[in-house]
Design an enzyme around this catalytic site. Structure first.
Site, PDB file in Angstrom:
ATOM      1  N   ASN A  53      45.174   6.811  60.061  1.00 16.40           N
ATOM      2  CA  ASN A  53      45.099   8.149  59.380  1.00 16.40           C
ATOM      3  C   ASN A  53      44.965   7.973  57.809  1.00 16.40           C
ATOM      4  OD1 ASN A  53      46.204  10.573  58.084  1.00 16.40           O
ATOM      5  ND2 ASN A  53      47.160  10.912  59.913  1.00 16.40           N
ATOM      6  N   GLU A  86      42.569  12.688  60.397  1.00 15.00           N
ATOM      7  CA  GLU A  86      42.755  13.434  59.081  1.00 15.00           C
ATOM      8  C   GLU A  86      41.714  13.345  58.170  1.00 15.00           C
ATOM      9  OE1 GLU A  86      46.840  15.451  56.887  1.00 15.00           O
ATOM     10  OE2 GLU A  86      47.100  13.272  57.941  1.00 15.00           O
ATOM     11  N   TYR A 119      44.006  12.848  66.891  1.00 14.21           N
ATOM     12  CA  TYR A 119      44.986  13.268  65.891  1.00 14.21           C
ATOM     13  C   TYR A 119      45.950  14.337  66.385  1.00 14.21           C
ATOM     14  CZ  TYR A 119      46.949  15.088  61.551  1.00 14.21           C
ATOM     15  OH  TYR A 119      47.605  15.532  60.279  1.00 14.21           O
ATOM     16  N   ASP A 168      47.096   8.847  65.314  1.00  8.88           N
ATOM     17  CA  ASP A 168      48.243   9.285  64.729  1.00  8.88           C
ATOM     18  C   ASP A 168      48.523  10.278  65.711  1.00  8.88           C
ATOM     19  OD1 ASP A 168      49.947  10.331  63.441  1.00  8.88           O
ATOM     20  OD2 ASP A 168      49.124  11.438  61.975  1.00  8.88           O
ATOM     21  N   ASN A 226      51.700  11.276  66.028  1.00  6.16           N
ATOM     22  CA  ASN A 226      52.755  12.140  65.469  1.00  6.16           C
ATOM     23  C   ASN A 226      54.152  12.103  66.224  1.00  6.16           C
ATOM     24  OD1 ASN A 226      52.482  13.457  62.892  1.00  6.16           O
ATOM     25  ND2 ASN A 226      50.599  14.637  63.833  1.00  6.16           N
ATOM     26  N   ASP A 269      49.272   7.788  53.275  1.00  2.00           N
ATOM     27  CA  ASP A 269      50.771   7.720  53.665  1.00  2.00           C
ATOM     28  C   ASP A 269      50.960   6.972  55.002  1.00  2.00           C
ATOM     29  OD1 ASP A 269      49.457   9.870  54.697  1.00  2.00           O
ATOM     30  OD2 ASP A 269      51.158  10.992  54.778  1.00  2.00           O
TER      31      ASP A 269
END
Length: 254
Positions: free
Chosen positions: A7, A35, A105, A144, A146, A241
């Site tokens: 990501n 992203e 994502y 990702d 999440n 990040d």
């Protein structure tokens, strides 16, 4: 074969922070990003030897995914289940000779959990789609996602119970998927390894102190588990990040 997922939290920004250096150093057969945060024509990535497939979100500067692959796939689709497209650019599915590559994502349920219901519905549709693919040939599912699946997967588990990304509902969806015939490649090799994370808040000193979450994954069909050679988390790689995660597989052909 070597796979990378990252990501990048905005590919244009990440390119300015060393993305291409890492990309060439990684030397992956298939490199997935999430992203991307751009629209068609907003970047010209020169990736010699790689086919590029992009799924852009309709909303500018939001979401988006891409896959860069050395071998041209047999087919490509953008959208899971019955969706041939989806407005937020969250999925790319590539079919190869021996497997499907699914780059995702996953929607964030938001701090106030206002999107949790949508997120859980997404998870159900995705699981059904992965099972459909898996009935045809094995699946390598990455991105990702999440969610930190278990308490070992984030630094401060107790204080985060019920928070976005660590709700019982989100974690249960991951459990249900794994129990359907899939394997978390990193935990397959390292079931008890602690303090390994893929995302850190931008709050001051959080990454330096390694107060993170493991929310980026390579999940593979159970019939591929014995092909898992290595699963790595490149926490030292900056530029986002999140950090890149890596999967190495033996005896697998694109």
């Amino acid at each position: 074969m070597k796979f990378v997922s990252w990501n990048v939290n905005g590919i244009r920004a990440c390119v300015k922070k060393g993305f291409l250096d890492y990309f060439h150093e990684a030397d992956a057969d298939i490199f997935c990003i999430q992203e991307s945060k751009l629209q068609e024509g907003q970047i010209d990535l020169q990736l010699d030897g790689y086919e590029q497939y992009w799924n852009y979100a309709e909303r500018k500067g939001y979401s988006g995914t891409a896959v860069f692959t050395r071998k041209k796939p047999l087919s490509v689709r953008y959208g899971i289940g019955d969706k041939e497209t989806e407005a937020e650019g969250r999925s790319i599915i590539l079919e190869f000779a021996d497997f499907y590559l699914v780059n995702i994502y996953t929607p964030n349920s938001k701090r106030d959990l206002s999107r949790l219901e949508y997120r859980l519905q997404w998870e159900e549709e995705l699981r059904e789609y992965l099972l459909e693919l898996n009935s045809k040939k094995p699946v390598i599912y990455c991105g990702d996602l999440n969610v930190a699946h278990a308490e070992i997967d984030l630094k401060n588990a107790k204080s985060n119970i019920g928070n976005s990304g660590f709700t019982y509902e989100e974690r249960e969806k991951m459990t249900k998927l794994l129990e359907s015939g899939f394997v978390d490649s990193f935990r397959y090799l390292y079931p008890e390894k602690t303090d390994v994370y893929t995302w850190w808040s931008y709050m001051s000193k959080v990454r330096e102190r390694n107060i993170g979450w493991r929310i980026d994954y390579f999940i593979v069909s159970k019939q591929l588990e014995h092909h898992i050679e290595e699963a790595e988390i490149h926490h030292q790689v900056l530029g986002s990040d999140h950090c890149p995660v890596v999967l190495k597989m033996t005896n697998l052909n694109a």
